[in-house]
Design a protein around this motif. Structure first.
Motif, PDB file in Angstrom:
ATOM      1  N   LYS A  93      65.857  45.130  25.715  1.00  0.00           N
ATOM      2  CA  LYS A  93      65.978  45.718  27.048  1.00  0.00           C
ATOM      3  C   LYS A  93      65.487  47.154  26.972  1.00  0.00           C
ATOM      4  CE  LYS A  93      69.388  46.414  30.701  1.00  0.00           C
ATOM      5  NZ  LYS A  93      70.800  46.238  31.073  1.00  0.00           N
TER       6      LYS A  93
ATOM      7  N   SER B  35      56.461  50.557  39.561  1.00  0.00           N
ATOM      8  CA  SER B  35      56.816  49.439  40.420  1.00  0.00           C
ATOM      9  C   SER B  35      55.825  48.289  40.298  1.00  0.00           C
ATOM     10  CB  SER B  35      56.904  49.892  41.870  1.00  0.00           C
ATOM     11  OG  SER B  35      55.646  50.388  42.293  1.00  0.00           O
TER      12      SER B  35
ATOM     13  N   ASN C  88      64.160  50.761  29.234  1.00  0.00           N
ATOM     14  CA  ASN C  88      64.055  51.535  30.458  1.00  0.00           C
ATOM     15  C   ASN C  88      62.570  51.675  30.802  1.00  0.00           C
ATOM     16  OD1 ASN C  88      63.942  53.698  32.341  1.00  0.00           O
ATOM     17  ND2 ASN C  88      65.874  54.488  31.552  1.00  0.00           N
TER      18      ASN C  88
ATOM     19  N   GLU D  50      64.688  42.935  34.631  1.00  0.00           N
ATOM     20  CA  GLU D  50      66.135  43.000  34.888  1.00  0.00           C
ATOM     21  C   GLU D  50      66.398  43.506  36.307  1.00  0.00           C
ATOM     22  OE1 GLU D  50      70.337  43.217  33.939  1.00  0.00           O
ATOM     23  OE2 GLU D  50      68.698  42.170  32.977  1.00  0.00           O
ATOM     24  N   ASP D  51      65.916  44.696  36.615  1.00  0.00           N
ATOM     25  CA  ASP D  51      66.064  45.294  37.935  1.00  0.00           C
ATOM     26  C   ASP D  51      64.976  46.347  38.091  1.00  0.00           C
ATOM     27  OD1 ASP D  51      66.966  47.539  36.493  1.00  0.00           O
ATOM     28  OD2 ASP D  51      69.073  47.010  36.777  1.00  0.00           O
ATOM     29  N   SER D  52      65.190  47.298  38.984  1.00  0.00           N
ATOM     30  CA  SER D  52      64.144  48.288  39.240  1.00  0.00           C
ATOM     31  C   SER D  52      63.998  49.308  38.106  1.00  0.00           C
ATOM     32  CB  SER D  52      64.436  49.023  40.553  1.00  0.00           C
ATOM     33  OG  SER D  52      65.658  49.727  40.444  1.00  0.00           O
ATOM     34  N   ARG D  53      64.935  49.335  37.164  1.00  0.00           N
ATOM     35  CA  ARG D  53      64.871  50.313  36.072  1.00  0.00           C
ATOM     36  C   ARG D  53      64.638  49.706  34.697  1.00  0.00           C
ATOM     37  NH1 ARG D  53      69.685  53.903  35.464  1.00  0.00           N
ATOM     38  NH2 ARG D  53      68.373  54.682  33.798  1.00  0.00           N
TER      39      ARG D  53
END
Length: 102
Positions: free
Chosen positions: A51, A5, A53, A31-34
């Protein structure tokens, strides 16, 4: 996974999975939390960012202020600045290794 995080734009990461495993890159957007987008300015240009993970990345305790400033000002960063930031990080880790005598 509390270190996941704390990822931020301009942070150096080591790629753990995929064909680029073992290489160093810089987070250029979140992009987002993942997922985040990474680039290194050499093999992976800013316009062809990847992109990834978050589970496939190992965050390093180094944030490039040049990359952050450039992205905040114009929304873009040059590939030269990305390469410079990666090189600066590599040199800083080399000097720490030499100091420890490893």
């Amino acid at each position: 996974m509390s270190n996941q995080s704390s990822l931020q734009i301009g942070q150096i990461v080591k790629i753990l999975k995929g064909k680029d495993a073992g290489q160093i890159a810089i987070i250029v957007s979140v992009e987002d939390s993942r997922f985040v987008y990474i680039a290194d300015g050499d093999k992976r240009k800013f316009d062809q960012r990847k992109k990834k993970n978050l589970l496939h990345l190992e965050p390093q305790p180094f944030v490039s202020s040049e990359v952050v400033d450039s992205l905040n000002e114009s929304g873009r960063v040059t590939n030269g600045k990305l390469r410079f930031a990666v090189l600066k990080f590599m040199k800083s880790t080399e000097s720490k290794t030499e100091e420890r005598g490893d």
